[in-house]
Design an enzyme around this catalytic site. Structure first.
Site, PDB file in Angstrom:
ATOM      1  N   HIS A 106     -49.612  25.336  27.609  1.00  6.72           N
ATOM      2  CA  HIS A 106     -50.520  26.014  27.038  1.00  6.72           C
ATOM      3  C   HIS A 106     -51.449  26.461  28.251  1.00  6.72           C
ATOM      4  O   HIS A 106     -51.430  25.755  29.309  1.00  6.72           O
ATOM      5  CB  HIS A 106     -51.278  25.324  26.094  1.00  6.72           C
ATOM      6  CG  HIS A 106     -52.118  24.155  26.422  1.00  6.72           C
ATOM      7  ND1 HIS A 106     -51.359  22.885  26.971  1.00  6.72           N
ATOM      8  CD2 HIS A 106     -53.207  23.729  26.779  1.00  6.72           C
ATOM      9  CE1 HIS A 106     -52.227  21.785  27.335  1.00  6.72           C
ATOM     10  NE2 HIS A 106     -53.431  22.469  27.077  1.00  6.72           N
ATOM     11  N   ARG A 118     -63.674  16.649  31.198  1.00  6.69           N
ATOM     12  CA  ARG A 118     -63.424  17.927  31.357  1.00  6.69           C
ATOM     13  C   ARG A 118     -64.386  18.925  31.351  1.00  6.69           C
ATOM     14  O   ARG A 118     -65.327  18.656  30.472  1.00  6.69           O
ATOM     15  CB  ARG A 118     -62.185  18.407  30.621  1.00  6.69           C
ATOM     16  CG  ARG A 118     -61.470  19.519  31.127  1.00  6.69           C
ATOM     17  CD  ARG A 118     -60.452  20.154  30.027  1.00  6.69           C
ATOM     18  NE  ARG A 118     -61.017  20.476  28.681  1.00  6.69           N
ATOM     19  CZ  ARG A 118     -60.362  20.802  27.580  1.00  6.69           C
ATOM     20  NH1 ARG A 118     -59.064  20.741  27.716  1.00  6.69           N
ATOM     21  NH2 ARG A 118     -60.991  20.950  26.548  1.00  6.69           N
ATOM     22  N   HIS A 163     -50.018  24.385  31.696  1.00  4.03           N
ATOM     23  CA  HIS A 163     -49.971  23.005  31.783  1.00  4.03           C
ATOM     24  C   HIS A 163     -49.500  22.416  30.759  1.00  4.03           C
ATOM     25  O   HIS A 163     -49.739  22.739  29.446  1.00  4.03           O
ATOM     26  CB  HIS A 163     -51.110  22.561  32.479  1.00  4.03           C
ATOM     27  CG  HIS A 163     -52.300  22.756  31.562  1.00  4.03           C
ATOM     28  ND1 HIS A 163     -53.065  23.927  31.571  1.00  4.03           N
ATOM     29  CD2 HIS A 163     -53.051  21.637  30.751  1.00  4.03           C
ATOM     30  CE1 HIS A 163     -54.005  23.465  30.544  1.00  4.03           C
ATOM     31  NE2 HIS A 163     -53.956  22.406  29.985  1.00  4.03           N
ATOM     32  N   ASP A 173     -56.098  27.034  28.580  1.00  3.97           N
ATOM     33  CA  ASP A 173     -56.991  26.614  27.858  1.00  3.97           C
ATOM     34  C   ASP A 173     -57.941  27.885  27.520  1.00  3.97           C
ATOM     35  O   ASP A 173     -58.135  28.584  28.490  1.00  3.97           O
ATOM     36  CB  ASP A 173     -58.044  25.704  28.477  1.00  3.97           C
ATOM     37  CG  ASP A 173     -57.494  24.385  28.804  1.00  3.97           C
ATOM     38  OD1 ASP A 173     -56.591  24.022  28.045  1.00  3.97           O
ATOM     39  OD2 ASP A 173     -57.783  23.728  29.887  1.00  3.97           O
TER      40      ASP A 173
END
Length: 393
Positions: A186, A349, A333, A188
Site C-alpha cells: 500500500h 510515525r 510498502h 499512505d
C-alpha cells in the site's frame, strides 16, 4: 486529556475505543524521556468523524508545497560529508546512512536528505535518539504534517501517529494465513487532495526476529513496462480511496463509504523530474474512462509488476532505534507479520503532505536520466544506433 475531534468544525463524532494494552518497556522509557504525559492513558485517540462530508472538508483547500529536495544541493555534500558511511542496499532502491542524528541535521542537510529520499525512495538510519516532538519538527521541514482524524496518536503531539500492531490486532485479529493490517502492499494517504510525501517511521521496539518491512520502487515499476504500454497509461487517471470509511450525511442508511480522489496513474517527482508508477492494490480502485473489466485487468497487471519484481524492492531488517524515511510518491510498502504477535513492535510515525500529483509527458524515467539504459531499452525507445546490416541512410 479528553478526546476531541481534530477540528472544531467536526461536531458529529463517535467515541473512540479505550486502550488498555501495556506499553513495551523501551517505548515507555522513550516517551517518558521525551516528556510525553502517559497519566491519561496511551495512545490518545481523537473523536472519530461520523460523516464523509466532514472528512472531505479536511485540508480541502489548495496548499502551496515547496519540495525540500528540489531546493537541495544536488551533490548532497553537506549530508554526505557529515556521515561516516553511506551504503546503497540494492541497485535501485534503499540507502543506509551511518554516523548522523536526524535531530541534529542542519537545514541544508535536511534538504539534501529529502533529495536522497527522492532519488533512492527510502533511507534508513539506525541508533537514532529522537523524540516524537523532534520527529514532528523534522516532518514540518518536509511539508505540512498530516493529523489523522481517527488513528492513535502520541498524547500531546498531534501528527505523530502510533504504529503498534498489537492495537490493530485487537480490532482485526490476525493469524499466519491472514496477517492483515499493514501486511499488504500500500501507499499512505492516497485519498488526500495533496497526498503524502515523506513518511518517517521510528521504531523503538522491535521483535528479536521478523517484523521486516519491504518497499518497492515506483520508478522501477514504470521502467519495467514496455514503451507502448507506458504510452497507454501516461496521462490516465485513477480513483484512490481512503483506508477508513464514513457515513454519507445525505444517505446514512446506504452504509459506510470511502473518501475518493482522482489522481494520475503515472506521476512525476518534483525533485528528480522522474516518472513513477503510482498505484497500490489496497487503495487504487479503478481507472477513469475504462469499463470495470478493463480497469481490473490493467490494474492487476500493474500491481503484479510492482509487487513481483524483486530487483526493484528492498527488504529491511529493523533494529531498535532505527528510523526509515520513504517517499510515498514513488513507493509502495508492506510490513511482514511473521513474528505472529509473539513479540511487540512499536513505533511513531510522521507523514508530511506534498503537492497535488501531476503528470508531465516530457519527464524522463530514472534510467534515462542516469544514463542506465541498456541496448534493448534504447532500441525499444527508438534511441539505439543502427544495428549491423542496417544500411538505411
Amino acid at each position: 486529556m479528553a478526546p476531541a475531534a481534530i477540528e472544531a468544525s467536526i461536531v458529529d463524532t463517535v467515541e473512540p475505543k479505550k486502550d488498555t494494552l501495556a506499553l513495551p518497556e523501551p517505548a515507555r522509557q522513550r516517551l517518558i524521556r521525551s516528556g510525553v504525559d502517559l497519566t491519561n492513558g496511551y495512545p490518545y485517540r481523537p473523536l472519530v468523524p461520523l460523516y464523509l462530508q466532514d472528512v472531505y472538508q479536511l485540508r480541502s483547500a489548495e496548499r502551496i508545497h515547496e519540495d525540500a529536495g528540489a531546493r537541495a544541493d544536488k551533490s548532497k555534500k553537506n549530508l554526505f560529508s557529515a556521515a561516516s558511511n553511506v551504503t546503497d542496499l540494492t541497485a535501485h532502491i534503499g540507502t543506509e546512512i551511518e554516523g548522523l542524528q536526524l535531530k541534529d541535521l542542519t537545514p541544508e542537510q535536511c534538504d539534501e536528505l529529502a533529495l536522497l529520499i527522492a532519488e533512492r525512495s527510502v533511507v534508513f538510519l539506525r541508533d537514532q535518539d529522537i523524540s516524537p516532538q523532534q520527529q514532528r519538527e523534522l516532518g514540518e521541514w518536509f511539508g505540512e504534517v498530516e493529523v489523522h482524524p481517527q488513528v492513535p496518536q502520541v498524547p500531546g503531539v498531534p501528527g505523530v501517529t502510533v504504529i503498534w500492531p498489537d492495537l490493530q490486532a485487537q480490532d482485526l485479529p490476525a493469524n499466519f494465513r491472514n496477517p492483515g493490517g499493514a501486511s499488504r502492499w500500500h501507499t499512505d494517504l492516497v485519498h488526500e487532495r495533496q497526498p503524502a510525501g515523506i513518511t518517517h517511521l521510528h521504531n523503538d521496539t522491535v521483535p528479536p526476529v521478523g517484523g521486516d518491512t519491504l518497499w518497492a520502487s515506483g520508478y522501477g515499476a514504470y521502467e519495467k513496462l514496455s514503451p507502448g504500454f507506458r504510452k497507454f497509461i501516461d496521462g490516465k487517471q485513477a480513483v484512490y480511496r481512503s483506508a477508513h470509511a464514513y457515513l454519507d450525511r445525505e444517505n446514512p442508511s446506504a452504509g459506510p463509504k470511502f473518501v475518493e480522489r482522482v489522481h494520475p496513474l503515472v506521476r512525476v517527482h518534483p525533485a528528480t523530474g522522474w516518472k513513477a508508477l503510482w498505484v497500490n492494490r489496497a487503495m487504487t480502485t479503478r481507472i477513469v474512462g475504462l469499463d470495470k473489466a478493463e480497469s481490473d485487468l490493467i490494474l492487476n497487471y500493474l500491481h503484479d509488476v510492482y509487487e513481483k519484481n524483486a530487483d526493484i524492492q528492498v527488504r529491511f531488517r529493523w533494529t531498535a532505534g532505527t528510523s526509515a524515511l520513504w517517499d510515498n510518491r514513488i513507493t509502495i510498502h508492506s510490513a511482514s507479520w511473521d513474528y505472529e504477535g509473539k513479540y511487540s513492535r512499536h513505533g511513531t510515525r510522521v507523514t508530511s503532505l506534498a503537492e497535488k500529483p501531476y503528470f508531465d509527458s516530457k519527464a524522463l524515467t530514472r534510467r534515462q536520466a542516469l544514463g542506465l539504459l541498456d541496448e534493448d531499452e534504447k532500441e525499444a525507445l527508438g534511441l539505439a544506433r543502427d544495428r549491423v546490416g542496417d544500411h538505411s541512410p
